[in-house]
Enzyme design. Structure first.
Site, PDB file in Angstrom:
ATOM      1  N   SER A 289      35.409  65.538  28.016  1.00 41.17           N
ATOM      2  CA  SER A 289      36.234  64.834  28.998  1.00 41.17           C
ATOM      3  C   SER A 289      37.404  64.140  28.295  1.00 41.17           C
ATOM      4  O   SER A 289      37.259  63.692  27.152  1.00 41.17           O
ATOM      5  CB  SER A 289      35.343  63.798  29.692  1.00 41.17           C
ATOM      6  OG  SER A 289      35.891  63.417  30.914  1.00 41.17           O
ATOM      7  N   PRO A 290      38.555  64.034  28.960  1.00 43.00           N
ATOM      8  CA  PRO A 290      39.688  63.359  28.312  1.00 43.00           C
ATOM      9  C   PRO A 290      39.365  61.917  27.968  1.00 43.00           C
ATOM     10  O   PRO A 290      38.787  61.204  28.795  1.00 43.00           O
ATOM     11  CB  PRO A 290      40.797  63.406  29.371  1.00 43.00           C
ATOM     12  CG  PRO A 290      40.285  64.198  30.507  1.00 43.00           C
ATOM     13  CD  PRO A 290      38.855  64.484  30.314  1.00 43.00           C
TER      14      PRO A 290
ATOM     15  N   GLN B 228      45.621  67.212  30.028  1.00 45.96           N
ATOM     16  CA  GLN B 228      45.570  66.365  31.224  1.00 45.96           C
ATOM     17  C   GLN B 228      46.903  65.624  31.328  1.00 45.96           C
ATOM     18  O   GLN B 228      47.193  64.759  30.502  1.00 45.96           O
ATOM     19  CB  GLN B 228      44.413  65.361  31.138  1.00 45.96           C
ATOM     20  CG  GLN B 228      44.260  64.555  32.434  1.00 45.96           C
ATOM     21  CD  GLN B 228      43.289  63.392  32.304  1.00 45.96           C
ATOM     22  OE1 GLN B 228      43.420  62.571  31.382  1.00 45.96           O
ATOM     23  NE2 GLN B 228      42.335  63.301  33.210  1.00 45.96           N
TER      24      GLN B 228
ATOM     25  N   TYR C  13      46.019  55.203  38.314  1.00 42.54           N
ATOM     26  CA  TYR C  13      47.313  55.525  37.720  1.00 42.54           C
ATOM     27  C   TYR C  13      48.283  55.950  38.830  1.00 42.54           C
ATOM     28  O   TYR C  13      47.947  55.878  40.015  1.00 42.54           O
ATOM     29  CB  TYR C  13      47.141  56.586  36.631  1.00 42.54           C
ATOM     30  CG  TYR C  13      46.295  56.073  35.475  1.00 42.54           C
ATOM     31  CD1 TYR C  13      46.642  54.884  34.810  1.00 42.54           C
ATOM     32  CD2 TYR C  13      45.143  56.730  35.056  1.00 42.54           C
ATOM     33  CE1 TYR C  13      45.868  54.379  33.777  1.00 42.54           C
ATOM     34  CE2 TYR C  13      44.364  56.237  34.015  1.00 42.54           C
ATOM     35  CZ  TYR C  13      44.728  55.061  33.378  1.00 42.54           C
ATOM     36  OH  TYR C  13      43.965  54.560  32.364  1.00 42.54           O
TER      37      TYR C  13
ATOM     38  N   ARG D 174      41.991  65.552  38.826  1.00 45.70           N
ATOM     39  CA  ARG D 174      40.985  64.486  38.705  1.00 45.70           C
ATOM     40  C   ARG D 174      41.236  63.435  39.779  1.00 45.70           C
ATOM     41  O   ARG D 174      42.348  62.933  39.926  1.00 45.70           O
ATOM     42  CB  ARG D 174      41.014  63.853  37.313  1.00 45.70           C
ATOM     43  CG  ARG D 174      39.957  62.794  37.147  1.00 45.70           C
ATOM     44  CD  ARG D 174      39.714  62.385  35.702  1.00 45.70           C
ATOM     45  NE  ARG D 174      38.500  62.999  35.195  1.00 45.70           N
ATOM     46  CZ  ARG D 174      37.723  62.485  34.237  1.00 45.70           C
ATOM     47  NH1 ARG D 174      38.042  61.349  33.663  1.00 45.70           N
ATOM     48  NH2 ARG D 174      36.634  63.101  33.834  1.00 45.70           N
TER      49      ARG D 174
ATOM     50  N   ARG E 213      31.686  59.905  26.508  1.00 41.22           N
ATOM     51  CA  ARG E 213      31.222  59.051  25.396  1.00 41.22           C
ATOM     52  C   ARG E 213      30.232  59.724  24.450  1.00 41.22           C
ATOM     53  O   ARG E 213      30.326  59.522  23.234  1.00 41.22           O
ATOM     54  CB  ARG E 213      30.666  57.738  25.956  1.00 41.22           C
ATOM     55  CG  ARG E 213      31.784  56.835  26.491  1.00 41.22           C
ATOM     56  CD  ARG E 213      31.258  55.760  27.388  1.00 41.22           C
ATOM     57  NE  ARG E 213      30.581  56.334  28.540  1.00 41.22           N
ATOM     58  CZ  ARG E 213      29.868  55.630  29.410  1.00 41.22           C
ATOM     59  NH1 ARG E 213      29.746  54.332  29.238  1.00 41.22           N
ATOM     60  NH2 ARG E 213      29.293  56.217  30.443  1.00 41.22           N
TER      61      ARG E 213
HETATM   62  C1  LIG Z   1      37.493  55.676  25.305  1.00 38.36           C
HETATM   63  C2  LIG Z   1      37.661  56.341  26.636  1.00 38.36           C
HETATM   64  C3  LIG Z   1      38.911  56.784  27.022  1.00 38.36           C
HETATM   65  C4  LIG Z   1      39.084  57.441  28.251  1.00 38.36           C
HETATM   66  N1  LIG Z   1      40.299  57.972  28.582  1.00 38.36           N
HETATM   67  C5  LIG Z   1      40.433  58.759  29.665  1.00 38.36           C
HETATM   68  C6  LIG Z   1      41.619  59.492  29.917  1.00 38.36           C
HETATM   69  O1  LIG Z   1      42.542  59.509  29.134  1.00 38.36           O
HETATM   70  N2  LIG Z   1      41.685  60.218  31.057  1.00 38.36           N
HETATM   71  C7  LIG Z   1      40.651  60.272  31.941  1.00 38.36           C
HETATM   72  O2  LIG Z   1      40.760  60.932  32.976  1.00 38.36           O
HETATM   73  N3  LIG Z   1      39.510  59.622  31.701  1.00 38.36           N
HETATM   74  C8  LIG Z   1      39.369  58.893  30.585  1.00 38.36           C
HETATM   75  N4  LIG Z   1      38.160  58.282  30.322  1.00 38.36           N
HETATM   76  C9  LIG Z   1      37.014  58.503  31.231  1.00 38.36           C
HETATM   77  C10 LIG Z   1      36.181  59.677  30.739  1.00 38.36           C
HETATM   78  O3  LIG Z   1      36.897  60.887  30.760  1.00 38.36           O
HETATM   79  C11 LIG Z   1      34.905  59.836  31.595  1.00 38.36           C
HETATM   80  O4  LIG Z   1      35.291  60.119  32.910  1.00 38.36           O
HETATM   81  C12 LIG Z   1      34.027  58.587  31.574  1.00 38.36           C
HETATM   82  O5  LIG Z   1      33.925  58.061  30.253  1.00 38.36           O
HETATM   83  C13 LIG Z   1      32.614  58.895  32.088  1.00 38.36           C
HETATM   84  O6  LIG Z   1      31.969  59.866  31.311  1.00 38.36           O
HETATM   85  P1  LIG Z   1      30.825  59.503  30.220  1.00 38.36           P
HETATM   86  O7  LIG Z   1      29.760  58.753  30.959  1.00 38.36           O
HETATM   87  O8  LIG Z   1      30.353  60.848  29.720  1.00 38.36           O
HETATM   88  O9  LIG Z   1      31.449  58.673  29.134  1.00 38.36           O
HETATM   89  C14 LIG Z   1      37.978  57.612  29.110  1.00 38.36           C
HETATM   90  C15 LIG Z   1      36.731  57.125  28.718  1.00 38.36           C
HETATM   91  C16 LIG Z   1      36.557  56.523  27.497  1.00 38.36           C
HETATM   92  C17 LIG Z   1      35.158  56.068  27.093  1.00 38.36           C
END
Ligand SMILES: Cc1cc2nc3c(=O)[nH]c(=O)nc-3n(C[C@H](O)[C@H](O)[C@H](O)COP(=O)(O)O)c2cc1C
Ligand SMILES: Cc1cc2nc3c(=O)[nH]c(=O)nc-3n(C[C@H](O)[C@H](O)[C@H](O)COP(=O)(O)OP(=O)(O)OC[C@H]3O[C@@H](n4cnc5c(N)ncnc54)[C@H](O)[C@@H]3O)c2cc1C
Length: 774
Positions: free
Chosen positions: A424-425, A502, A583, A631, A725
């Protein structure tokens, strides 16, 4: 102590007998409005865990109940002319009447006083009691008398059901789904003695009304059900034992939560127990279990504090604290299962094939996972895996094996992903002037070698003022294109992974410090002006954004198009438009952040107008054979904000405009949202959008092991799983998860092969040691 239980259901009777058994000096009375040994109800099902507690607390009752139990292991689905059966599910069922009679007899044996045919009007009728148990069921009169203290929250659910019986013994827990000209009905059928089964029929309010069932009397509605389920009933009749209810006897389930469970009425302590305190939908058959567990816990607390009236306040506090947690857990699982049956007709029954429908039904509470199913019925699960793999175009290997669902390939437009896991981004805040450097190469390169089919770098911004922080990646010049191309080339040249981009604009959440310097906090200096749908700052100390003018829109669309062309030139395989998390594009979609009075605010169509304009321009500039995902925040988790219903409307609009996938994130639109976290917490939104809108989805959020991903993909709750994460913690997350589930079909980088067998052997040794310890 003098104890009075008002209501002689499972809760009141079991508590009475336990307390009398613990201390025969207690004077315990159960007052029941029905006649002796005469109760309503068909069968109830039990879990092994409850039975185990009952064995510990009163072996004698447990033994008699177990003697009267009917055990069965199978679940059978009757659906679209097919019958599908799985085994290993381990149910026990008993007639409610039988069970209550056993409890009544045991009460008498221990010296509990049973008073029948007394309808209690008030707890004050028992002024001499130290403790009054309000075990008077879901419509508790005692709870109603002290509503201001207990503060019950009763949520009436939309489905209608009728609790019937039939004189046919079904040898499996049978779920029969039948379609009429107005919609679907389902029957939940389980036997409880040698010749009788419970037969609950359920449908939506809409279908109930369309058939005019509300106007039918009980005989007519029974005749209706007999006709509908004639094949399954095979000549047997349906019976009602709710003749005391007026009208058709179809009910709505009420989900009950109480803020407080006990109260001192001036003379006695009154405490809620069983259905008077909480309810759990029959979809997971836990009402009796909760009642029994309440009775056990209250007794346990008396044992801990001492069986003396002076300890009652402390005992009641402890009881409520312990039971509150367990009840919330069960109600949570019950809610998932209940909601599954509320939407099953239009969401699953119309769209899923019987095999996947069965899988979705078995995992409806999200408490039973893929590996749980393997333990229960390996043969059925392997058959399902073969079915799933075949649909994904995978033929079995020579030994007949197929990859588990998360390791099947997925094709969308000209892109084929070798498995279903996406990195994921994640914003890294480590670029300078939007430029990717060695950090990004190493960070993304490592993850591309880690087994995921697709990796996304962080949100990449379309202009300098589109950035969240000065450290965000950008795609507004050729130097940036070249830097990203270097990474794309590495991923394509050295790994089997694909890489997406993205594209996003931070909107009112821009011009802030890097994550670790102060998340969402404005910069100390060098701030740039912000744009948003409306001039509302994100935090009170944030800059006030400018509500976008048409000129601003033209400029932003042009920036997105230019960035799209650069991304195509850099060789990215898929593009994701970031329209989530508050955003810029998300700020238009949410009514919390979009207060515009022009054609870009108000209705769904207006709120989506600018995001769709951006989408269409991007789609036109992006190569036709490459897919686009969008998204969305599929709920704002905030009163007055977007709900999953709204998200489904937007998802449909993007699908119609050509979106191939909807990436279902949630929230982060406003600061005071109230997300409900937990394992797979955003997956229900993906499930809804995929199966109601008919668009492929990416699920994301606390998908942190292979078992989660397999369950989500296999059930058709998403097409892809994005994992964020866990990929920061472990770049080789997918390789490691494959090893943990014993799947060897995933390719390791050839340079790392010598680590593979050692890693797999260590896992096998640890598993063997753990098994040996058990
Ligand atoms: C450090 C960090 C940076 C993130 N940056 C973005 C981002 O640039 N774009 C986005 O759509 N989501 C971003 N997210 C959200 C993640 O893509 C994801 O949707 C969210 O962490 C839930 O997934 P997880 O439980 O596997 O961590 C970010 C999350 C983290 C932890
Ligand atoms: C359709 C359906 C299917 C279900 N299936 C299952 C299942 O498979 N498994 C399962 O575990 N649970 C099931 N349940 C739930 C289960 O019936 C209840 O959760 C359970 O009986 C709760 O026990 P209780 O003692 O708290 O309340 P109840 O069983 O409701 O007992 C309350 C008692 O209090 C008496 N009473 C009420 N008011 C007064 C008064 N004023 N004075 C004197 N007496 C009074 C009533 O007559 C009754 O006997 C199902 C429920 C429904 C509706």
């Amino acid at each position: 102590m003098r104890i009075v239980c008002i209501g002689g259901g499972p809760a009141g009777l079991y508590f009475a007998l336990l307390m009398k058994k613990q201390n025969p000096a207690h004077q315990v009375t159960v007052v029941e409005r029905n006649r002796a040994f005469d109760t309503f109800g068909w069968g109830v099902v039990f879990s092994d865990a409850t039975m185990q507690s009952m064995r510990e607390w009163d072996p004698q009752t447990a033994a008699t109940i177990e003697d009267a139990f009917n055990h069965w292991d199978d679940i059978e689905l009757v659906f679209k002319g097919r019958k599908i059966r799985t085994t290993g599910h381990g149910f026990v069922g008993i007639g409610r009447k039988k069970m209550l009679n056993i409890l009544q007899e045991r009460c008498l044996e221990l010296g509990v006083e049973l008073v029948f045919e007394q309808d209690v009007l008030s707890d004050e009728e028992f002024a001499d009691a130290d403790l009054i148990i309000a075990s008077d069921g879901v419509n508790s009169r005692i709870r109603a008398r002290h509503e201001d203290v207990f503060r019950p929250d009763m949520l009436m659910r939309p489905n209608r059901y009728i609790w019937l019986g039939t004189d046919k013994a079904f040898d499996a827990f049978t779920f029969d789904f039948q379609r009429t000209e107005h919609g679907w009905f389902q029957a939940h059928i389980y036997k409880f003695d040698d010749s009788t089964s419970t037969f609950i029929v359920e449908t939506t309010e809409e279908v109930f009304n369309a058939h005019g069932i509300g106007e039918m009397d009980q005989d007519q509605s029974i005749a209706f059900c007999e006709k509908l389920f004639a094949d399954t009933l095979d000549g047997s009749r349906l019976m009602s034992n709710a003749r005391h209810l007026r009208g058709s006897a179809w009910l709505n389930f009420g989900r009950l939560i109480c803020e407080k469970w006990s109260h001192f009425n001036g003379k006695s302590h009154v405490v809620l127990m069983g259905d008077s305190a909480h309810t759990a939908h029959f979809a997971i058959g836990s009402g009796t279990k909760l009642a029994i567990d309440d009775a056990i816990e209250l007794t346990r607390q008396f044992n801990a504090f001492g069986h003396d009236a002076k300890n009652i306040p402390a005992v009641l506090d402890a009881y409520e604290e312990v039971r509150g947690v367990d009840v919330a857990r069960i109600q949570n699982a019950a809610r998932n299962a209940m909601e599954w049956f509320e939407v099953v007709g239009h969401r699953y029954a119309d769209t899923l094939e019987p095999e996947q429908f069965m899988y979705s039904m078995l995992t409806r509470s999200q408490r039973i996972s893929h590996e749980n199913l393997r333990l229960r019925d390996p043969e059925w699960l392997e058959g399902y895996e073969r079915w799933f793999a075949k649909r994904a175009g995978v033929e079995p290997a020579a030994d007949g094996s197929v990859p588990p669902p998360m390791f099947t390939p997925y094709t969308v437009r000209g892109l084929t992903l070798r498995n279903r896991i996406v990195v994921s981004p994640m914003a890294m805040y480590s670029a300078t002037d939007g430029l990717a450097d060695d950090f990004h190469m190493v960070h993304l390169g490592a993850r591309a070698m880690g087994g995921a089919a697709l990796i996304f770098p962080e949100m990449t911004c379309t202009s300098p003022d589109a950035r969240i922080t000065p450290g965000c990646l950008g795609l507004w010049n050729e130097e940036q294109t070249a830097a990203l191309k270097r990474i794309v080339d590495f991923v394509h040249g050295q790994t089997p992974a694909k890489i997406g981009v993205q594209l996003g604009h931070a909107g009112r959440k821009g011009s802030t410090k890097r994550g670790w310097e102060g998340m969402d906090q404005p910069l100390d200096e060098g701030n740039w002006p912000l744009l948003s749908a409306s001039a509302i700052p994100y935090l009170s100390q944030s800059q006030v954004p400018r509500a976008m003018t048409r000129d601003d829109m033209d400029r932003v669309v042009a920036d997105f198009v230019a960035a799209t062309k650069r991304a195509a030139a850099a060789g990215f395989d898929i593009l994701e438009l970031h329209a989530a998390h508050g955003y810029l594009l998300s700020s238009f979609l949410s009514p919390l952040t979009n207060r515009r009075g022009d054609e870009y605010g108000g209705s769904h169509e207006n709120r989506a107008r600018f995001p769709l304009e951006v989408f269409r321009a991007v789609r036109a500039a992006w190569p036709q054979d490459r897919p686009i995902s969008v998204r969305l925040s599929t709920t704002d988790w905030h009163e007055g904000g977007n709900t999953p219903e709204d998200a489904a409307i937007f998802a449909r609009m993007f699908r119609e405009a050509g979106a191939d996938l909807i990436d279902c994130s949630t929230g982060q639109v406003v600061t005071d949202d109230s997300p409900v976290y937990g394992r797979l917490w955003q997956t229900p939104m993906s499930d809804k959008i995929r199966n109601e809108v008919g668009v492929a989805t990416i699920a994301v959020g606390a998908i942190s092991e292979a078992d989660h991903a397999n369950s989500v993909i296999a059930a058709g709750r998403a097409d892809l799983c994005a994992v964020a994460r866990p990929h920061l913690a472990d770049p080789s997350f997918v390789l490691h998860e494959a090893a943990k589930i014993g799947f060897s079909g995933v390719e390791w980088p050839k340079q790392y092969l010598s680590a593979r067998s050692q890693y797999e052997n260590n896992l096998a040794r640890a598993a063997a040691e753990a098994a040996g310890r058990k």
